[in-house]
Design an enzyme around this catalytic site. Structure first.
Site, PDB file in Angstrom:
ATOM      1  N   CYS A   1      15.748  -9.604  26.327  1.00 29.41           N
ATOM      2  CA  CYS A   1      16.423  -8.333  26.597  1.00 29.41           C
ATOM      3  C   CYS A   1      15.466  -7.324  27.236  1.00 29.41           C
ATOM      4  O   CYS A   1      14.520  -6.867  26.596  1.00 29.41           O
ATOM      5  CB  CYS A   1      16.995  -7.796  25.281  1.00 29.41           C
ATOM      6  SG  CYS A   1      17.598  -6.111  25.337  1.00 29.41           S
TER       7      CYS A   1
ATOM      8  N   CYS B   1      15.240  -3.952  25.486  1.00 29.36           N
ATOM      9  CA  CYS B   1      14.521  -4.123  24.214  1.00 29.36           C
ATOM     10  C   CYS B   1      13.016  -4.096  24.456  1.00 29.36           C
ATOM     11  O   CYS B   1      12.266  -3.488  23.685  1.00 29.36           O
ATOM     12  CB  CYS B   1      14.907  -5.445  23.545  1.00 29.36           C
ATOM     13  SG  CYS B   1      16.653  -5.593  23.113  1.00 29.36           S
TER      14      CYS B   1
END
Length: 132
Positions: A55, A58
């Site tokens: 991600c 993230c």
């Protein structure tokens, strides 16, 4: 002399003076999450980041959380949980989008949540509200 130095370092760490330099986001799993948040064992407010290695947002949020972990050392604990390695927990919490961050003031209060990438300043607003 060496023993005396170790005692001083230990005392400073227990008082939270040295821990600011060493504070970091702790990687935990589903079992540790349940231990911390299912009962009354939460020692202080906590920020829990649900993320995945693939991600992009993230990965952008991770250094922000590390900085805040140092800034709020001794006041707030920071945790990271990989949703791919803890699928049952992510499913139980109905996490459908990451990064998903919860801000837990105490076990008796509903956590606040943030979904998606937010700035350090926005994150600090959540953390500061927990400390009020």
């Amino acid at each position: 002399m060496k023993k005396a130095l170790l005692i001083v370092v230990a005392m400073l760490t227990m008082c939270g003076i040295a821990s600011a330099q060493e504070a970091t986001v702790k990687v935990i799993d589903q079992k540790k999450f349940m231990e911390l948040f299912a009962g009354e064992t939460l020692a202080r407010p906590a920020v829990v980041d649900f993320n995945a290695t693939w991600c992009g947002p993230c990965r952008q949020l991770a250094p922000i959380l590390e900085e805040l972990a140092k800034e709020y050392a001794g006041k707030v604990d920071f945790y990271s949980i990989d949703v791919d390695k803890n699928k049952e927990l992510a499913k139980a919490l109905e996490i459908q989008s990451i990064p998903y961050v919860i801000f837990v003031k105490s076990p008796n209060e509903d956590p606040q949540e943030s979904i998606g990438l937010i700035t350090k300043e926005e994150m600090k607003v959540f953390v500061d509200n927990m400390l009020k």
